[in-house]
Design an enzyme around this catalytic site. Structure first.
Site, PDB file in Angstrom:
ATOM      1  N   ASP A 117      -3.877  -6.051   7.717  1.00 39.97           N
ATOM      2  CA  ASP A 117      -4.450  -4.706   7.692  1.00 39.97           C
ATOM      3  C   ASP A 117      -5.868  -4.808   7.135  1.00 39.97           C
ATOM      4  O   ASP A 117      -6.174  -5.718   6.359  1.00 39.97           O
ATOM      5  CB  ASP A 117      -3.589  -3.816   6.798  1.00 39.97           C
ATOM      6  CG  ASP A 117      -4.193  -2.438   6.612  1.00 39.97           C
ATOM      7  OD1 ASP A 117      -4.464  -1.775   7.617  1.00 39.97           O
ATOM      8  OD2 ASP A 117      -4.418  -2.055   5.450  1.00 39.97           O
ATOM      9  N   ASP A 166      -0.863  -2.881   2.562  1.00 42.81           N
ATOM     10  CA  ASP A 166      -0.717  -2.332   1.214  1.00 42.81           C
ATOM     11  C   ASP A 166      -0.521  -0.833   1.183  1.00 42.81           C
ATOM     12  O   ASP A 166      -0.322  -0.268   0.118  1.00 42.81           O
ATOM     13  CB  ASP A 166      -1.946  -2.677   0.370  1.00 42.81           C
ATOM     14  CG  ASP A 166      -3.159  -1.854   0.758  1.00 42.81           C
ATOM     15  OD1 ASP A 166      -3.276  -1.520   1.953  1.00 42.81           O
ATOM     16  OD2 ASP A 166      -3.979  -1.543  -0.116  1.00 42.81           O
ATOM     17  N   ASP A 184       1.315   1.322   6.353  1.00 45.57           N
ATOM     18  CA  ASP A 184       1.647  -0.049   6.739  1.00 45.57           C
ATOM     19  C   ASP A 184       3.146  -0.307   6.692  1.00 45.57           C
ATOM     20  O   ASP A 184       3.615  -1.314   7.234  1.00 45.57           O
ATOM     21  CB  ASP A 184       0.960  -1.054   5.803  1.00 45.57           C
ATOM     22  CG  ASP A 184      -0.552  -0.993   5.891  1.00 45.57           C
ATOM     23  OD1 ASP A 184      -1.062  -0.731   6.991  1.00 45.57           O
ATOM     24  OD2 ASP A 184      -1.213  -1.205   4.864  1.00 45.57           O
TER      25      ASP A 184
END
Length: 703
Positions: free
Chosen positions: A407, A598, A602
């Site tokens: 990410d 995080d 996600d």
């Protein structure tokens, strides 16, 4: 009664080898309501997954019938290593005496009686733990490695006594004594090594503070940590441990969080920051409001995750356990066949020696230790490094990973806007910061923070989607998009226009700043790449992994960040609900995917990936959806987590290979009389110790 779908953890006493754990496991699986059972020989833990109600008394009775006992806590044996050390010291002189007589080949009637006097206490006191467990197994019509040892040594002792009483000199007292000496030595080194294997978890359990300084009735009162409740206000002086998780309300200090994150550099704490129990306050005094106590603290959560992982079993260990469950009965049959074969060949004495060697060499201790000790050490070392491995299955999956998807925001980048460039007149940042001082927008706050001390602005107006207007030192200042300035009639010089294009191409968000009828400067803001990101990406590539970036940001910004990080595969403009679908698409294409994230958005992608890795700085939702959790925010932890998981799994496979290979190679040698019982005992003890020692090498990982 436990509720449906519960996980029930039990502690089982009396197991001495892998066949014991397999027997307990079979007994538990036969009980109503038990869908799955995993029994760990090394830790004595049994974990049951239930699909219906169970009767605790029935579970206890089933384990008791198998020859073992469910206890409330691990047996309070003084110290296994100390117990076996005492026996080792007791048997050592006898072993030396027997070894001397065997080497010198002394033969006399009186010497036989001396050997009997020496061998008897060894056989019935030093070897008593083996005999006692074998008797327990026999009463329940089962067998274990203690059965093999007891039959072998008693056979040598009994044959020698009978021979001595008949005036013969074909004595094997030294064989029994030396076998017991080697086995006791092996048990001692094994117990000591197993204790070292669990050091990391025990260290975690002992980290917490024992007392807390609570502010009550205008003063400070020292109370046990167990009496602290959420909402209590605590005072933590320099050098003291933080008793519970909390929020800093007063004071500033540097807190050593190495026990949580593995990071040796203390972290600065100011009001509004959180602190975790068991971390150490290094400098200033802090006033903290308790937010989590007892089992709800971060430390308790870490211990729980590590304990859960250590209770699991790898697929290869389940195969070893199935083999161990039938191994002891098979060895008893093989030993009987060996003796019968030699008897028919006209050498019953040689058959006795060969049968004893088969019994001793085939003890499946190494098989039972191969996986659990490696997991104990690997997960413990991970906790020391700030890496929490949720399950053994996660260890197994890491070896198959082909692609790591990162990410962007908060994972590759810091997750917070910062000023990266200032172009134009010297006063640009100062005036822009003053104008943005009252802004609630992340970009405005970043500019105000970078500007530092600025004059107080008046007439602040936020222009939705465009920027802000304010008066600073009597001058009207506009800060925002270039079209805001153009719309207000401010001239934008070509040089600034070109600089803005260049900065935007590099993934920056550009704020134009103008006053006195003209745009006079630019402030570029970006969510900057973490300093360690390029190096971490390069390390992942060296591990043979593909690296991709997944984000909802626009392609232009994303590609700039990816280029800086060294990532050539970009999945941009993916909405939160599309991240999991993108991971599924990669898996459908044949890739084995690890997802690193995080944030709340996600969590679905972390759960969908073959391996989910959450940064501990993220949300609880993301952490709960992951297989590995990194308590530090740096990406290098991703590399370390994958390397540690792979190393631990390789250790498990190596241990099992040598444990199987040892038995497969040694049993035929013993059956054909090519391996003496004494050498067999030494080799059996060495095999268990070598498996544990191999696992202990994981403690040096990353040092």
């Amino acid at each position: 009664m436990p509720r449906l779908q519960e996980v029930l953890d039990l502690q089982v006493a009396g197991m001495t080898c892998g066949s014991c754990s397999a027997r307990v496991q079979r007994a538990l699986l036969k009980q109503d309501g038990v869908a799955e059972a995993e029994v760990n020989f090394a830790t004595g833990a049994a974990r049951l997954r239930l699909d219906g109600p169970v009767d605790p008394d029935a579970l206890r009775a089933a384990v008791d019938r198998a020859g073992y006992e469910i206890v409330e806590a691990p047996p309070a044996e003084p110290d296994p290593a100390a117990m076996w050390r005492r026996r080792l010291f007791a048997v050592a002189p006898a072993a030396v005496f027997m070894l001397v007589t065997m080497v010198l080949r002394l033969e006399s009637a009186w010497l036989g009686w001396v050997m009997l006097a020496v061998a008897t206490p060894v056989q019935f006191w030093v070897a008593w733990p083996f005999l006692r467990e074998a008797a327990r197994r026999a009463r329940r019509r089962s067998a274990s490695m203690d059965t093999l040892i007891s039959i072998g040594t008693l056979a040598a002792y009994g044959f020698s006594v009978a021979e001595l009483l008949q005036g013969g000199m074909e004595l094997y007292f030294e064989t029994g004594v030396l076998i017991i000496a080697f086995l006791v030595a092996g048990r001692y080194f094994e117990a000591r090594a197993k204790a070292r294997a669990g050091l990391a978890l025990r260290a975690l359990l002992e980290l917490g503070a024992k007392e807390a300084r609570v502010l009550r009735d205008g003063g400070e009162v020292m109370v046990p940590v167990s009496q602290v409740v959420v909402g209590d206000v605590l005072r933590i002086r320099p050098g003291e441990k933080v008793p519970v998780d909390g929020l800093v309300t007063e004071g500033a200090s540097a807190v050593d969080e190495s026990m949580l994150t593995g990071e040796s550099v203390p972290v600065e704490k100011v009001p509004g920051d959180t602190v975790a129990g068991a971390t150490v306050n290094r400098s200033g005094a802090l006033t903290v409001t308790a937010t989590a106590v007892g089992e709800a603290t971060a430390l308790a959560g870490i211990v729980r995750l590590v304990t859960d992982a250590q209770a699991g079993k790898a697929q290869v260990q389940r195969l070893a356990d199935r083999i161990s469950g039938w191994f002891v009965p098979a060895v008893l049959v093989l030993a009987a066949l060996t003796f019968g074969g030699w008897w028919l060949a006209g050498d019953p004495v040689g058959g006795l020696t060969a049968a004893i060697a088969v019994l001793i060499i085939a003890c499946p201790c190494a098989l039972g230790l191969a996986t659990p000790v490696a997991i104990l050490v690997g997960t413990g070392r991970g906790a020391e490094l700030g890496i929490l491995i949720r399950s053994v299955e996660a260890l197994e999956r890491t070896r198959k990973i082909t692609t790591v998807v990162l990410d962007k925001t908060g994972t590759l980048t810091s997750g917070a806007m910062t000023v990266t460039d200032v172009v134009g007149e010297e006063r640009t940042l100062r005036l822009a910061g003053a104008a943005e001082a009252d802004s609630e927008h992340p970009i405005g706050r970043a500019i105000a923070a970078a500007a530092g001390d600025v004059p107080r602005a008046s007439g602040f107006t936020a222009l939705a989607g465009l920027g802000v207007r304010a008066t600073v030192d009597g001058t009207e200042v506009l800060a925002g998009r270039r079209k805001l300035l153009a719309g207000e009639g401010l001239l934008i010089p070509a040089t600034l226009d070109e600089a803005a294009e260049r900065l935007e191409a590099a993934g920056r968000t550009v704020v134009a700043v103008g006053w006195d009828g003209e745009a006079r400067g630019l402030v570029a803001v970006a969510d900057t790449l973490k300093p360690d990101a390029p190096a971490a990406v390069a390390k992942l590539r060296r591990l043979g992994l593909g690296v991709a970036m997944l984000t909802g940001d626009n392609a232009r910004t994303t590609e700039a960040v990816a280029a800086e990080a060294g990532i050539d595969r970009v999945l941009a403009e993916i909405l939160p609900d599309g991240k999991a679908a993108e991971i599924s698409r990669l898996r459908a294409a044949g890739e084995v995917v690890a997802m690193v994230g995080d944030g709340i958005n996600d969590a679905p992608a972390l759960a969908t990936a073959d391996l989910g890795i959450a940064l501990g700085t993220g949300t609880d939702v993301a952490i709960e959806a992951s297989d590995l959790t990194l308590l530090r925010a740096d990406l290098d932890g991703v590399v370390t987590a994958i390397e540690l998981s792979r190393r631990t799994y390789r250790t498990i496979v190596t241990n099992l290979f040598w444990a199987f290979g040892y038995n497969v190679a040694a049993i035929p040698l013993a059956a054909f009389g090519l391996l003496s019982p004494v050498v067999a005992a030494a080799a059996m003890g060495l095999s268990s110790v070598s498996v544990v020692a191999s696992s202990l090498r994981l403690r040096r990982f990353g040092r």
